[in-house]
Every structure is written in structure tokens, then in C-alpha cells.
Write an enzyme that holds these catalytic residues in place. Structure first.
Site, PDB file in Angstrom:
ATOM      1  N   CYS A  46       0.812  -1.225   0.000  1.00 46.24           N
ATOM      2  CA  CYS A  46       0.000   0.000   0.000  1.00 46.24           C
ATOM      3  C   CYS A  46       0.842   1.270   0.000  1.00 46.24           C
ATOM      4  O   CYS A  46       0.346   2.333  -0.382  1.00 46.24           O
ATOM      5  CB  CYS A  46      -0.884   0.062   1.240  1.00 46.24           C
ATOM      6  SG  CYS A  46      -1.850  -1.396   1.577  1.00 46.24           S
TER       7      CYS A  46
HETATM    8  O1  KQY Z   1      -4.474  -0.915   1.140  1.00 42.67           O
HETATM    9  C1  KQY Z   1      -3.987   0.095   0.718  1.00 42.67           C
HETATM   10  N1  KQY Z   1      -3.603   0.134  -0.544  1.00 42.67           N
HETATM   11  C2  KQY Z   1      -3.972   1.395   1.482  1.00 42.67           C
HETATM   12  C3  KQY Z   1      -4.349   1.359   2.880  1.00 42.67           C
HETATM   13  C4  KQY Z   1      -4.827   2.703   3.309  1.00 42.67           C
HETATM   14  C5  KQY Z   1      -5.178   2.812   4.724  1.00 42.67           C
HETATM   15  C6  KQY Z   1      -5.475   4.209   5.122  1.00 42.67           C
HETATM   16  N2  KQY Z   1      -5.460   4.424   6.513  1.00 42.67           N
END
Ligand code: KQY
Length: 372
Positions: free
Chosen positions: A356
């Protein structure tokens, strides 16, 4: 100025390559906001610095940081890492950065999805998010790559591709009314085909239990190469994750990819269940407009949230009881790559993980076969 194109990637012969294909580098952002990251984000900054340093052993890394934190980031990041000033609301480069696409001659362009903080005013995680929505455009300016502004709200973590015409998504995320309420499955599929250059979209149901993104695919399952998918798994039938992973397993085993192959699906046991403890929660400054956090909340922990780099895989270390087995399983899935584990609980506390917070830039000048 980087040109904004009015055509689509597919119409121009572009598609998103697999993450396992060669990279020119990796982009990240710097965690700063105290209403998401405990103790003024310092533990998270050290974790992000560890991730960036691990990736930098395989490929060039650039980290975007606000003016206020430039000197801190420069001091904490490995000297090999390029640090540039980019305003942002939070630091999830997978979701706010561009999705890069390539063509058969080796050109690279970027897709700039519209962003609403994972749900806007209906369940989104913070307000405002206008600076996040500009990040992809700024990255494309720096990379000097032409830009497609996509007509939908979407995030990079909500899509995985095999680079050969297949995309993997979840219904929970893509069909959530807090993203594109006026678009049905067929219309969304058409837009994904146009902007990812795919011809087959495989829909899984829900994402990982308690994933605050609303079911991102990148925490649940990913392609390790064309024809092979890795799926987060638990054998505990009483765990709410069990029916979710079982449903995904069944759908994946029933599916064929764009080239008509049946998928080889490997289970990757999840850690935990892991929860945020009271001390961790108390280090976060509550703020109106930002999702509150409390001790005891289940964390959306998954080893599938790794980053594939040139010659390596950078995986999250989340639980000493399960990290070694996960690394061994990843080594079997990626025998030619070095598996590097990086402590990632602090990233998980902010709601995501290594995949992420990263965004790969495909290598330019690589002659490729057409995706289909
Ligand atoms: O899973 C993702 N690509 C991003 C996670 C974002 C979490 C925000 N607090």
C-alpha cells in the site's frame, strides 16, 4: 508540462504490466499526520525508512515528503534514496500515485485515478483529500510521463494485474456505492478494460476482514506471475476471515485468465489475528473528520501485502510466530528472488502495509509482447 491525454491507454496500445516485470524504480510518500500515526508518526517514519532502504537494495527509490518534514525525512532515509517535496494528505502511494502503463515499443505513461480517501464522506478515512488527489499528477510531472485522468474513483490497491490481459478486483471495493455510485459492474468493467488494457476481470467477493479500505485486493490476493495467484488464508473456521478466503479460493479455482489458463492458487497463511493495543491507540491524536482508532480493534494483517522489486520481494514482518513460515512460502513462490522481511507493524497500525505504501515504475524501453 506533462501532457494530459484525452484518449485511453487501451485505445493507444498501452496496458498495466505485472509488478513482477522489470522496474525503473519505486515511489513512496512519508507518513506525517498525527491523527493516523501514533507518536507524531515517528515509529511509522522509522518503519517506512526501513521499507525504503530494503527496496533501495534492488531498485531506485524516491520518497515524497511535505516541506515541513523534509529535513526529518532526509535525515532518516538511506542516502541512496531520492527525497522530493510533494504535499499530501497521507502517505499511501499505491492508492494516490499513478498506475503506470506501457506499450509494446517500451513507452511508459501513467493513469491518474480520482481519489476520495476510500469512500469520501460516506465512510472515507479522512477529509480533506485534495492534496492526495494531486499526487499522481505531480509524480508524472517529475517522471516526465504523459497522463490519463481516469473517469472513476479508484485506488492502485484495488487492482492487481498479470500483465497479460487479466485484472483481479473485489466486489466489496469496486462496487461500493461510496466510490462510483452511478456505475454498475458492466460499466466499471469497460472502464477498467480501457484504463488497464485488460480483457478479463476476475471478481472476488470481500477483502480482508476489517480492512478499512473497503476490501482492497492487494491485502487479499495477488498475481505472483501470469497464471499464479497467492491468497491470504486461515485454517480457523471460526475466524471471520475464513469464509472470505474460502469464497475467494473457490472463485479463483473456477476462473480462467485472459489467455484461457486455469489459475494455480497458493494459500499464504495470515498472521494473528492481530489487534491494536491500548498504548498504541493512545498515541494517536483524535481529530474530527478522521477515522478514530481504539485499542482492541482487529488489524487487517496479511502477508500478501508485499512488494515485488527487481530481484527481490520485500515482505512485512508482523508476528514472530508466523513470519518465518510466510517467508518460506514466498521463497517457494519466488525462487529467483531474494525475500527480505521488514518490521511492518507500525505500517499496519495506520491501516495498510508494504504494498500500500509503494508504487512501482515499470522500466522504459523494454520491448514487450502485446498484453493479449
Ligand atoms: O491498502 C492500501 N492500498 C492502502 C491502505 C490505506 C489505509 C489508510 N489508513
Amino acid at each position: 508540462m506533462t501532457q494530459t491525454l484525452t484518449t485511453t491507454p487501451a485505445a493507444d496500445g498501452f496496458w498495466m504490466p505485472g509488478e513482477f516485470e522489470p522496474h525503473a524504480g519505486c515511489w513512496m510518500l512519508w507518513p506525517e499526520r498525527p491523527d493516523n500515526w501514533r507518536e507524531a508518526a515517528r515509529p511509522a517514519q522509522l518503519a517506512f525508512a526501513g521499507v525504503a532502504a530494503a527496496i533501495a537494495t534492488f531498485e531506485p527509490v524516491t520518497v515524497g515528503v511535505t516541506a515541513a518534514d523534509f529535513q526529518v525525512a532526509r535525515a532518516l532515509l538511506d542516502p541512496r534514496i531520492r527525497v522530493v517535496e510533494i504535499s499530501h494528505d497521507d502517505c499511501w502511494m499505491r492508492d494516490v500515485g499513478p498506475t503506470f502503463v506501457v506499450d509494446r515499443r517500451g513507452a511508459v505513461r501513467g493513469v491518474d485515478w480520482q481519489f476520495n480517501a476510500w469512500g469520501g464522506l460516506q465512510g472515507g478515512l479522512y477529509f480533506p483529500w485534495d492534496q492526495d488527489d494531486l499526487v499522481a499528477r505531480k509524480v508524472l510531472e517529475i517522471e516526465n510521463r504523459e497522463r490519463y485522468r481516469a473517469p472513476i474513483i479508484n485506488e492502485g490497491g484495488a487492482i492487481h494485474v498479470d500483465g497479460e490481459g487479466t485484472a483481479l478486483v473485489t466486489e466489496e471495493c469496486l462496487l461500493n456505492i461510496n466510490r462510483n455510485p452511478l456505475l454498475n459492474r458492466e460499466r466499471l468493467e469497460a472502464i477498467l478494460r480501457d484504463y488497464l488494457g485488460v480483457t478479463r476481470i476476475i471478481w472476488l467477493g470481500k477483502g480482508v476482514c476489517n480492512d478499512e479500505t473497503g476490501g482492497h485486493i492487494d491485502n487479499l490476493a495477488c498475481f505472483v506471475r501470469p497464471g499464479a495467484v497467492c491468497l491470504t488464508w486461515t485454517d480457523n473456521k471460526r475466524d471471520p476471515q475464513y469464509p472470505i478466503s474460502l469464497d475467494a479460493w473457490e472463485r479463483l479455482n473456477d476462473e480462467q485468465d485472459a489467455r484461457g489458463r486455469r489459475l494455480q492458487v497458493t494459500k499464504l497463511m495470515m498472521p494473528g489475528p492481530l489487534t491494536m493495543n491500548a498504548k498504541e491507540a493512545s498515541g494517536i491524536v483524535a481529530r474530527e473528520g478522521t477515522k478514530p482508532r481504539a485499542g482492541g480493534e482487529r488489524l487487517a494483517a496479511s502477508y500478501v501485502n508485499f512488494y515485488i522489486a527487481n530481484g527481490g520481494v520485500v515482505m512485512p514482518l508482523l508476528d514472530p510466530r508466523t513470519d518465518r513460515a510466510a517467508a518460506a512460502r514466498l521463497k517457494r513462490l519466488f525462487p529467483e528472488r531474494r525475500i527480505v522481511g521488514v518490521p511492518a507493524r507500525e505500517v499496519l497500525l495506520g491501516g495498510g502495509n508494504i504494498h500500500c505504501i509503494t508504487q512501482q515504475v515499470p522500466a522504459a524501453g523494454v520491448k514487450r509482447r502485446a498484453s493479449q
